[in-house]
Design a protein around this motif. Structure first.
Motif, PDB file in Angstrom:
ATOM      1  N   CYS A  11       6.431 -11.166  -0.801  1.00  0.00           N
ATOM      2  CA  CYS A  11       7.053 -11.433   0.511  1.00  0.00           C
ATOM      3  C   CYS A  11       6.723 -12.847   0.988  1.00  0.00           C
ATOM      4  N   SER A  15       9.491 -15.651   1.751  1.00  0.00           N
ATOM      5  CA  SER A  15       9.619 -16.329   3.047  1.00  0.00           C
ATOM      6  C   SER A  15       9.681 -17.844   2.871  1.00  0.00           C
ATOM      7  N   LEU A 225      10.056 -11.715   6.299  1.00  0.00           N
ATOM      8  CA  LEU A 225       9.269 -11.651   5.067  1.00  0.00           C
ATOM      9  C   LEU A 225       7.821 -12.088   5.301  1.00  0.00           C
ATOM     10  N   THR A 228       5.923  -9.360   7.188  1.00  0.00           N
ATOM     11  CA  THR A 228       5.602  -8.275   6.269  1.00  0.00           C
ATOM     12  C   THR A 228       4.423  -8.659   5.377  1.00  0.00           C
ATOM     13  N   ALA A 229       4.432  -9.906   4.879  1.00  0.00           N
ATOM     14  CA  ALA A 229       3.341 -10.379   4.025  1.00  0.00           C
ATOM     15  C   ALA A 229       2.016 -10.376   4.776  1.00  0.00           C
ATOM     16  N   SER A 238      -0.935 -15.394   3.070  1.00  0.00           N
ATOM     17  CA  SER A 238       0.480 -15.333   3.433  1.00  0.00           C
ATOM     18  C   SER A 238       0.957 -16.664   4.000  1.00  0.00           C
TER      19      SER A 238
END
Length: 281
Positions: A11, A15, A225, A228-229, A238
């Motif tokens: 993710c 992103s 994304l 979510t990460a 992330s």
């Protein structure tokens, strides 16, 4: 079965790709007209996309505190977006995008180190490689040279995005979609106020619409994304993975605008992949 950590890394990479392509589209749209109008309309379009996702997911509305974190994230993210699009439209994409990524990653790295502890040595090596990659990507000429305007806009964009990362991570503990929707509501309200104060009104030109729509959807997808990460893994990991978005912006500028990439920049792209591998371990 895919592990949670692997999914978080995927993710984060996704992103970066979405944000890089979205920034390229936003920069192209901003070259044809007013930056504030481009960002406002693209944020509205992205907001509708996120609202549809939130309703479709059936996710419960989180407490007010989490929504407020989302609102702060939206305001800081917007400040960063305005600065970035201004830099992309008036400066060199191959300079502004990578420089903004440095602080974008450093701000949440410092925050996570204080509140969650230091990362593993392998990942720390990946962070170092990331910094080297960004430095090389930023070296569009034979040396590291930039204008004062490019430096200022890149720094504002980086700090704004870094604070967006921190606040959206605090907001998404209970709900991912609605936190992003609330961030977008605050973002649009902030932008609308700025547009009214500055007095820059009117509709985008015909040649801007495709880029504006692409920018809005890709930016919203990148936000989703990243959130979510960060929800699945560490914020610093992330943030660093997501901050590799300049690679996509620079490569698109090379492909479509014929912006020349020096050998150092190609080395930066290669080292970015090494950083990605180290961080993913």
């Amino acid at each position: 079965m895919i592990s949670t950590e692997t999914l978080a890394v995927a993710c984060g990479i996704g992103s970066a790709a979405a944000w890089g392509a979205g920034d390229f589209s936003g920069g192209m749209a901003s070259r044809k007209g007013n930056v504030l109008k481009v960002v406002l309309v693209s944020q509205l379009i992205g907001g509708l996309f996120l609202l549809g996702m939130a309703v479709f997911s059936g996710e419960a509305m989180p407490p007010v505190r989490h929504l407020m974190y989302g609102a702060f994230a939206g305001v800081f993210g917007n400040i960063g977006l305005i600065a970035l699009y201004r830099g992309l439209s008036t400066g060199r994409m191959g300079i502004v995008a990578p420089l903004s990524a440095v602080l974008t990653a450093l701000v949440p790295i410092g925050y996570t180190a204080v509140y969650a502890g230091l990362p593993s040595m392998t990942r720390f090596a990946g962070f170092v490689c990331f910094g080297i990659a960004v430095w090389l990507l930023s070296s569009a000429d034979t040396g590291f040279r930039m204008t004062g305007r490019e430096l200022l806009l890149s720094c504002i964009a980086g700090v704004g995005f870094g604070l967006f990362f921190i606040f959206i991570d605090k907001a998404n503990d209970l709900a991912i979609f609605w936190s992003l929707v609330w961030a977008r509501v605050a973002s649009v309200a902030f932008l609308f106020t700025v547009v009214m104060v500055v007095g820059k009104t009117g509709t985008p030109k015909a040649g801007q619409w495709l880029f504006i729509v692409m920018s809005g959807v890709l930016d919203a997808l990148g936000n989703l994304l990243f959130s979510t990460a960060a929800h699945l893994g560490r914020l610093d990991v992330s943030a660093v993975l997501s901050s590799l978005y300049p690679a996509a912006t620079v490569l698109l500028a090379w492909l479509f605008l014929r912006e020349k990439l020096r050998r150092r920049q190609w080395m930066g792209v290669g080292i970015a992949f090494i950083a990605l591998g180290l961080i993913s371990i």
